[in-house]
Enzyme design. Structure first.
Site, PDB file in Angstrom:
ATOM      1  N   CYS A   1       0.843  -1.062  -0.316  1.00 54.00           N
ATOM      2  CA  CYS A   1      -0.071  -0.092  -0.257  1.00 54.00           C
ATOM      3  C   CYS A   1       1.196   1.669   0.209  1.00 54.00           C
ATOM      4  O   CYS A   1       0.253   2.295  -0.258  1.00 54.00           O
ATOM      5  CB  CYS A   1      -0.990   0.008   1.092  1.00 54.00           C
ATOM      6  SG  CYS A   1      -0.420   0.452   2.936  1.00 54.00           S
ATOM      7  N   ARG A   2       2.025   1.157   0.967  1.00 53.67           N
ATOM      8  CA  ARG A   2       2.366   2.120   0.436  1.00 53.67           C
ATOM      9  C   ARG A   2       3.959   2.328  -0.415  1.00 53.67           C
ATOM     10  O   ARG A   2       4.883   3.112  -0.445  1.00 53.67           O
ATOM     11  CB  ARG A   2       2.707   2.857   1.998  1.00 53.67           C
ATOM     12  CG  ARG A   2       1.563   3.805   3.216  1.00 53.67           C
ATOM     13  CD  ARG A   2       2.001   3.669   4.463  1.00 53.67           C
ATOM     14  NE  ARG A   2       1.339   4.667   4.345  1.00 53.67           N
ATOM     15  CZ  ARG A   2       0.457   4.142   5.381  1.00 53.67           C
ATOM     16  NH1 ARG A   2       0.489   2.992   5.350  1.00 53.67           N
ATOM     17  NH2 ARG A   2      -0.626   4.540   5.793  1.00 53.67           N
TER      18      ARG A   2
END
Length: 169
Positions: A129-130
């Site tokens: 996600c990051r």
């Protein structure tokens, strides 16, 4: 955020493989078929670790896969760890071996079990996600984001690249 297309991932994975072949360190490019995104980088190693609190060292075989995340449009690191008897480490054992210092409330956000997007079997995964934000923090984009990704994320699961990767052109 700079997104990565499947074709960019594949080209950079192939560039990474050329460096690996020059260094002779054993990475391979697994191609299931010509469909997108059915190709990934694969590497295996054995590591010694303390799996329990008794202090005994255990030999674990770890197989790492660098795949393309269609959802996040970034590289993603998946792996499986097996004991010497062939048994697979479950999620809790994997946390103890690879992330013993991490607070338990944060573990599900970082390291989780998911289906492999090409092989459709359960693998452990560092959540992507990051990843795009992390890769973008370098200002000028990396010439090879797959290499940068492995260099940054690999050490979290005992995957170390030789310094010679940073010297190659």
């Amino acid at each position: 955020m700079i997104e990565m297309t499947w074709k960019e991932f594949l080209a950079q994975a192939q560039e990474f493989l050329k460096i690996s072949e020059q260094l002779g360190d054993g990475w391979v490019l697994y191609v299931k078929d010509s469909s997108e995104p059915n190709t990934f980088l694969k590497y295996s190693q054995k590591i010694k670790c303390k799996e329990s609190n008794d202090g005994d060292l255990t030999l674990i075989n770890v197989e790492y896969h660098i795949v393309y995340s269609v959802s996040y449009q970034v590289p993603m690191l998946l792996f499986q760890a097996h004991r010497s008897d062939g048994s697979l480490l479950d999620l809790e054992a994997t946390w103890r071996v690879f992330m013993p210092e991490t607070a338990s409330k944060d573990l599900y956000q970082m390291l989780t079990q998911t289906d492999h997007p090409v092989l459709f079997r359960p693998f452990m995964a560092l959540h992507p996600c990051r990843t795009a934000q992390v890769l973008d923090q370098f200002g000028q984009p990396s010439d090879n984001r797959v290499l940068t990704f492995i260099s940054l994320y690999g050490p979290h699961v005992q995957l170390q690249l030789a310094n010679a990767y940073g010297l190659s052109k």
